[in-house]
Motif scaffolding. Structure first.
Motif, PDB file in Angstrom:
ATOM      1  N   ARG A 125       0.865  -1.176   0.000  1.00 55.32           N
ATOM      2  CA  ARG A 125       0.000   0.000   0.000  1.00 55.32           C
ATOM      3  C   ARG A 125       0.903   1.228   0.000  1.00 55.32           C
ATOM      4  O   ARG A 125       1.645   1.467   0.960  1.00 55.32           O
ATOM      5  N   PHE A 126       0.825   2.012  -1.076  1.00 56.03           N
ATOM      6  CA  PHE A 126       1.784   3.094  -1.250  1.00 56.03           C
ATOM      7  C   PHE A 126       1.085   4.404  -1.587  1.00 56.03           C
ATOM      8  O   PHE A 126       0.104   4.435  -2.345  1.00 56.03           O
ATOM      9  N   LEU A 127       1.610   5.495  -1.015  1.00 53.67           N
ATOM     10  CA  LEU A 127       1.178   6.845  -1.328  1.00 53.67           C
ATOM     11  C   LEU A 127       2.119   7.404  -2.395  1.00 53.67           C
ATOM     12  O   LEU A 127       3.338   7.296  -2.255  1.00 53.67           O
ATOM     13  N   VAL A 128       1.553   8.007  -3.431  1.00 52.95           N
ATOM     14  CA  VAL A 128       2.369   8.489  -4.551  1.00 52.95           C
ATOM     15  C   VAL A 128       1.998   9.925  -4.884  1.00 52.95           C
ATOM     16  O   VAL A 128       0.821  10.252  -5.054  1.00 52.95           O
ATOM     17  N   GLY A 133       3.774  12.975 -15.315  1.00 51.91           N
ATOM     18  CA  GLY A 133       2.851  12.459 -16.320  1.00 51.91           C
ATOM     19  C   GLY A 133       2.397  11.038 -16.052  1.00 51.91           C
ATOM     20  O   GLY A 133       1.888  10.368 -16.947  1.00 51.91           O
ATOM     21  N   GLY A 134       2.604  10.571 -14.831  1.00 51.36           N
ATOM     22  CA  GLY A 134       2.164   9.228 -14.460  1.00 51.36           C
ATOM     23  C   GLY A 134       3.237   8.168 -14.550  1.00 51.36           C
ATOM     24  O   GLY A 134       2.959   6.984 -14.336  1.00 51.36           O
ATOM     25  N   LEU A 135       4.478   8.559 -14.822  1.00 55.12           N
ATOM     26  CA  LEU A 135       5.550   7.567 -14.947  1.00 55.12           C
ATOM     27  C   LEU A 135       5.806   6.851 -13.626  1.00 55.12           C
ATOM     28  O   LEU A 135       5.976   5.626 -13.600  1.00 55.12           O
ATOM     29  N   LEU A 136       5.817   7.594 -12.524  1.00 53.15           N
ATOM     30  CA  LEU A 136       6.035   6.970 -11.219  1.00 53.15           C
ATOM     31  C   LEU A 136       4.831   6.123 -10.821  1.00 53.15           C
ATOM     32  O   LEU A 136       4.983   5.035 -10.251  1.00 53.15           O
ATOM     33  N   VAL A 137       3.633   6.598 -11.125  1.00 53.36           N
ATOM     34  CA  VAL A 137       2.418   5.829 -10.835  1.00 53.36           C
ATOM     35  C   VAL A 137       2.433   4.515 -11.615  1.00 53.36           C
ATOM     36  O   VAL A 137       2.134   3.445 -11.071  1.00 53.36           O
ATOM     37  N   ALA A 138       2.793   4.579 -12.902  1.00 56.07           N
ATOM     38  CA  ALA A 138       2.834   3.384 -13.743  1.00 56.07           C
ATOM     39  C   ALA A 138       3.866   2.389 -13.232  1.00 56.07           C
ATOM     40  O   ALA A 138       3.629   1.171 -13.234  1.00 56.07           O
ATOM     41  N   LEU A 141       2.339   0.699 -10.198  1.00 55.81           N
ATOM     42  CA  LEU A 141       1.307  -0.255 -10.601  1.00 55.81           C
ATOM     43  C   LEU A 141       1.919  -1.530 -11.162  1.00 55.81           C
ATOM     44  O   LEU A 141       1.462  -2.639 -10.866  1.00 55.81           O
ATOM     45  N   GLU A 142       2.946  -1.376 -11.974  1.00 55.46           N
ATOM     46  CA  GLU A 142       3.564  -2.561 -12.574  1.00 55.46           C
ATOM     47  C   GLU A 142       4.200  -3.442 -11.506  1.00 55.46           C
ATOM     48  O   GLU A 142       4.075  -4.668 -11.544  1.00 55.46           O
ATOM     49  N   ARG A 143       4.888  -2.838 -10.559  1.00 54.42           N
ATOM     50  CA  ARG A 143       5.545  -3.618  -9.504  1.00 54.42           C
ATOM     51  C   ARG A 143       4.522  -4.301  -8.590  1.00 54.42           C
ATOM     52  O   ARG A 143       4.774  -5.413  -8.112  1.00 54.42           O
ATOM     53  N   LEU A 144       3.381  -3.660  -8.364  1.00 52.30           N
ATOM     54  CA  LEU A 144       2.367  -4.266  -7.506  1.00 52.30           C
ATOM     55  C   LEU A 144       1.643  -5.407  -8.215  1.00 52.30           C
ATOM     56  O   LEU A 144       1.078  -6.285  -7.553  1.00 52.30           O
ATOM     57  N   GLY A 145       1.642  -5.396  -9.533  1.00 50.82           N
ATOM     58  CA  GLY A 145       1.071  -6.506 -10.283  1.00 50.82           C
ATOM     59  C   GLY A 145      -0.424  -6.703 -10.107  1.00 50.82           C
ATOM     60  O   GLY A 145      -0.919  -7.825 -10.207  1.00 50.82           O
ATOM     61  N   THR A 149      -2.612  -1.412  -3.149  1.00 53.82           N
ATOM     62  CA  THR A 149      -3.263  -0.122  -3.340  1.00 53.82           C
ATOM     63  C   THR A 149      -2.227   0.952  -3.646  1.00 53.82           C
ATOM     64  O   THR A 149      -1.190   1.034  -2.971  1.00 53.82           O
ATOM     65  N   VAL A 150      -2.523   1.754  -4.658  1.00 52.45           N
ATOM     66  CA  VAL A 150      -1.711   2.919  -4.988  1.00 52.45           C
ATOM     67  C   VAL A 150      -2.615   4.137  -4.815  1.00 52.45           C
ATOM     68  O   VAL A 150      -3.558   4.322  -5.573  1.00 52.45           O
ATOM     69  N   LEU A 151      -2.319   4.953  -3.817  1.00 53.03           N
ATOM     70  CA  LEU A 151      -3.117   6.158  -3.570  1.00 53.03           C
ATOM     71  C   LEU A 151      -2.355   7.360  -4.121  1.00 53.03           C
ATOM     72  O   LEU A 151      -1.311   7.754  -3.598  1.00 53.03           O
ATOM     73  N   TYR A 152      -2.884   7.922  -5.193  1.00 44.18           N
ATOM     74  CA  TYR A 152      -2.270   9.071  -5.856  1.00 44.18           C
ATOM     75  C   TYR A 152      -2.889  10.355  -5.324  1.00 44.18           C
ATOM     76  O   TYR A 152      -4.113  10.507  -5.299  1.00 44.18           O
ATOM     77  N   LEU A 153      -2.048  11.279  -4.901  1.00 43.93           N
ATOM     78  CA  LEU A 153      -2.525  12.545  -4.355  1.00 43.93           C
ATOM     79  C   LEU A 153      -2.131  13.685  -5.281  1.00 43.93           C
ATOM     80  O   LEU A 153      -0.986  13.773  -5.719  1.00 43.93           O
ATOM     81  N   SER A 154      -3.102  14.560  -5.553  1.00 41.36           N
ATOM     82  CA  SER A 154      -2.840  15.691  -6.450  1.00 41.36           C
ATOM     83  C   SER A 154      -3.700  16.876  -6.042  1.00 41.36           C
ATOM     84  O   SER A 154      -4.526  16.786  -5.124  1.00 41.36           O
ATOM     85  N   GLU A 155      -3.504  17.997  -6.739  1.00 45.10           N
ATOM     86  CA  GLU A 155      -4.257  19.207  -6.406  1.00 45.10           C
ATOM     87  C   GLU A 155      -5.638  19.246  -7.058  1.00 45.10           C
ATOM     88  O   GLU A 155      -6.436  20.135  -6.761  1.00 45.10           O
TER      89      GLU A 155
END
Length: 274
Positions: A125-128, A133-138, A141-145, A149-155
């Protein structure tokens, strides 16, 4: 064509000084005839061979000039295309070569170090926080397979759209991607809730009922996600953003588990140092 070894070169007395460039006389094979050959499916090597055979001055050239002539023709006619797998390595490398500013200059080797240092793994479970442009999010996601949970935080308060996720064929794994805006990530924030049923209590149509039901589900999902965030015990925080990272770390550290990792990437050494 493989490189020619020195011992394989033929001795020749050619000096190029007797060559006279007389246009069609020197190369009688016209461009129209070449186009006909190309459309008929003739391999480029055969076209080059025909040009050499019909070239009046070819044998008068030095070996260096002959090799230069062949390479020039190969560059012109040998149009080749390599189909690459849309892997994270290939896509990240392409984005870095095409527009490094768009991904904050994040190289593929640095990206792999981030993934290893963050201990990304299935079920995590990771906060991102990501403005690449989503490179770190991608990558997460790939590593979690598809598990975790990937929780993306933005404005922004709207769910993100990351084209890179589609490029990497991660749609199924993207089901683990969740989103909260910074306001909703504040425990003292009270969200403005839109009504989940008509003022009269009666639906005018089935379509209206479905719209209110979707709104109710979305509000419940956001409320549950806020509870999950504030409950803490997240496995790690990853940051690759143009924002000042220390304030982000201060804001989100209380929600991390005791052994969680904090991994930060920035284009500027000063922001990391301070």
């Amino acid at each position: 064509m493989p490189p020619t070894l020195l011992e394989e070169l033929e001795e020749t007395g050619a000096t190029n000084e007797l060559i006279v460039d007389a246009g069609e006389y020197v190369q009688p094979l016209t461009s129209d005839e070449i186009e006909v050959l190309k459309k008929s499916g003739v391999h480029f090597s055969e076209i080059i061979k025909k040009q050499i055979e019909t070239h009046v001055n070819y044998e008068l050239k030095t070996e260096y000039s002959k090799d230069k002539y062949r390479k020039r023709k190969e560059a012109k006619f040998a149009k080749q295309m390599a189909i690459l797998e849309p892997s994270l390595f290939n896509v990240a490398s392409y984005l870095f070569e095409k527009d490094p500013g768009r991904i904050l200059g994040l190289r593929v080797d640095t990206l792999s170090q981030i993934a290893n240092l963050a201990n990304l793994r299935p079920g995590g479970r990771f906060l991102v926080v990501d403005t690449t442009g989503g490179l770190l999010v991608a990558t997460t996601l790939e590593r979690l397979g598809g598990s975790g949970t990937v929780l993306y935080l933005s404005e922004t308060d709207t769910p993100p759209e990351f084209p890179i996720v589609d490029l990497l064929n991660l749609k199924e794994k993207a089901e683990t991607l969740k989103h909260l805006d910074w306001a909703a990530a504040d425990e003292e924030h009270v969200p403005i809730r839109a009504p989940i049923e008509p003022p009269t209590g009666e639906y005018k149509s089935e379509g209206q009922r479905e719209r209110y039901e979707k709104r109710r589900q979305a509000l419940e999902a956001q409320a549950q996600l806020r509870e999950d965030l504030f409950a803490g015990e997240w496995d790690g925080l990853l940051i690759a953003a143009q924002y000042e990272p220390f304030s982000i770390v201060q804001r989100l550290t209380p929600y991390l588990a005791g052994s969680a990792t904090v991994t930060i990437y920035s284009q500027y050494l000063q922001s990391i140092h301070h």
